[in-house]
Design a protein around this motif. Structure first.
Motif, PDB file in Angstrom:
ATOM      1  N   UNK A 151       0.936  -1.123  -0.055  1.00  0.00           N
ATOM      2  CA  UNK A 151       0.033   0.019  -0.009  1.00  0.00           C
ATOM      3  C   UNK A 151       0.825   1.304  -0.028  1.00  0.00           C
ATOM      4  N   UNK A 152       2.006   1.181   0.805  1.00  0.00           N
ATOM      5  CA  UNK A 152       2.998   2.437   0.812  1.00  0.00           C
ATOM      6  C   UNK A 152       3.543   2.465  -0.573  1.00  0.00           C
ATOM      7  N   UNK A 153       4.008   1.527  -1.018  1.00  0.00           N
ATOM      8  CA  UNK A 153       4.541   1.654  -2.489  1.00  0.00           C
ATOM      9  C   UNK A 153       3.564   2.203  -3.689  1.00  0.00           C
ATOM     10  N   UNK A 154       2.492   1.777  -3.444  1.00  0.00           N
ATOM     11  CA  UNK A 154       1.371   2.048  -4.277  1.00  0.00           C
ATOM     12  C   UNK A 154       0.723   3.646  -4.209  1.00  0.00           C
ATOM     13  N   UNK A 155       0.997   3.920  -2.800  1.00  0.00           N
ATOM     14  CA  UNK A 155       0.756   5.584  -2.677  1.00  0.00           C
ATOM     15  C   UNK A 155       1.820   6.366  -3.352  1.00  0.00           C
ATOM     16  N   UNK A 156       3.095   5.971  -2.912  1.00  0.00           N
ATOM     17  CA  UNK A 156       4.187   6.608  -3.390  1.00  0.00           C
ATOM     18  C   UNK A 156       4.178   6.727  -4.952  1.00  0.00           C
ATOM     19  N   UNK A 157       3.726   5.673  -5.644  1.00  0.00           N
ATOM     20  CA  UNK A 157       3.710   5.551  -6.878  1.00  0.00           C
ATOM     21  C   UNK A 157       2.409   6.627  -7.609  1.00  0.00           C
ATOM     22  N   UNK A 158       1.409   6.732  -6.805  1.00  0.00           N
ATOM     23  CA  UNK A 158       0.352   7.492  -7.252  1.00  0.00           C
ATOM     24  C   UNK A 158       0.802   9.004  -7.093  1.00  0.00           C
ATOM     25  N   UNK A 159       1.380   9.105  -6.259  1.00  0.00           N
ATOM     26  CA  UNK A 159       1.808  10.557  -5.828  1.00  0.00           C
ATOM     27  C   UNK A 159       2.715  11.261  -6.841  1.00  0.00           C
ATOM     28  N   UNK A 162       0.984  11.916  -9.913  1.00  0.00           N
ATOM     29  CA  UNK A 162      -0.018  12.922  -9.913  1.00  0.00           C
ATOM     30  C   UNK A 162       0.997  14.181 -10.075  1.00  0.00           C
ATOM     31  N   UNK A 163       2.341  14.365  -9.427  1.00  0.00           N
ATOM     32  CA  UNK A 163       3.140  15.208  -9.850  1.00  0.00           C
ATOM     33  C   UNK A 163       3.455  15.331 -11.040  1.00  0.00           C
ATOM     34  N   UNK A 164       3.870  14.419 -11.618  1.00  0.00           N
ATOM     35  CA  UNK A 164       4.290  14.538 -13.216  1.00  0.00           C
ATOM     36  C   UNK A 164       2.993  14.881 -14.083  1.00  0.00           C
TER      37      UNK A 164
END
Length: 173
Positions: A151-159, A162-164
């Motif tokens: 879940x942490x990895x998925x959240x970081x990937x999602x952020x 979104x930044x890109x």
């Protein structure tokens, strides 16, 4: 000191088996051993059945399958070969191999008779021996991660996505 006593002393002084060092659980180790023994039995019977022919490739595949059965018994269940002097030494050496090495060895041994003679006997006879190699290969991949770290990895990937996305939108405006 006899040669058998020297082998036992060497086995006692040997480092911890690779399976325990890789984090293999006791029940999975036993599952792999039982699959190896059953694979050896199936290779032996199918190899013997394969040798009852006049086709030389079938005979070669049958002999190879019986050799596979002997190696599986020697590595996974040395108590089946108790009258062979070097059985415990071979088993101890096989226990020190890493799981991926055993996987490659067992799968390679099981593929050779099928390449020699592609028949149902060789396919079904080597299937469990090949499955033993697959089980060792799966253990070499390691344990599955827990849900929290995923879940942490998925959240970081999602952020990061979104930044890109916001960066490209701001650059267009």
């Amino acid at each position: 000191m006899s040669s058998q006593d020297e082998q036992l002393a060497a086995a006692a002084a040997a480092p911890e088996p690779a399976a325990a060092a890789e984090g293999m659980t006791w029940w999975y180790r036993w599952l792999c051993r039982i699959a190896g023994v059953i694979g050896g039995v199936s290779c032996a019977f199918a190899g013997l059945w394969n040798c009852v022919t006049i086709n030389p490739l079938n005979i070669a595949a049958g002999v190879w399958m019986m050799l596979n059965a002997f190696v599986l018994f020697l590595c996974e269940a040395p108590f089946c070969c108790q009258f062979i002097e070097f059985a415990n030494a071979v088993s101890a050496r096989a226990d020190r191999l890493r799981a991926w090495q055993k996987a490659a060895f067992y799968c390679g041994m099981a593929v050779i008779p099928v390449v020699l003679s592609l028949t149902l006997t060789t396919l079904f006879g080597n299937a469990i021996a090949f499955a033993t190699g697959v089980l060792y290969g799966l253990s070499a991949l390691g344990k599955k991660g827990d849900a929290i770290s995923y879940a942490r990895i998925h959240q970081q990937q999602k952020q990061m996505d979104e930044e890109k996305l916001t960066g490209t939108l701001e650059g267009q405006a």
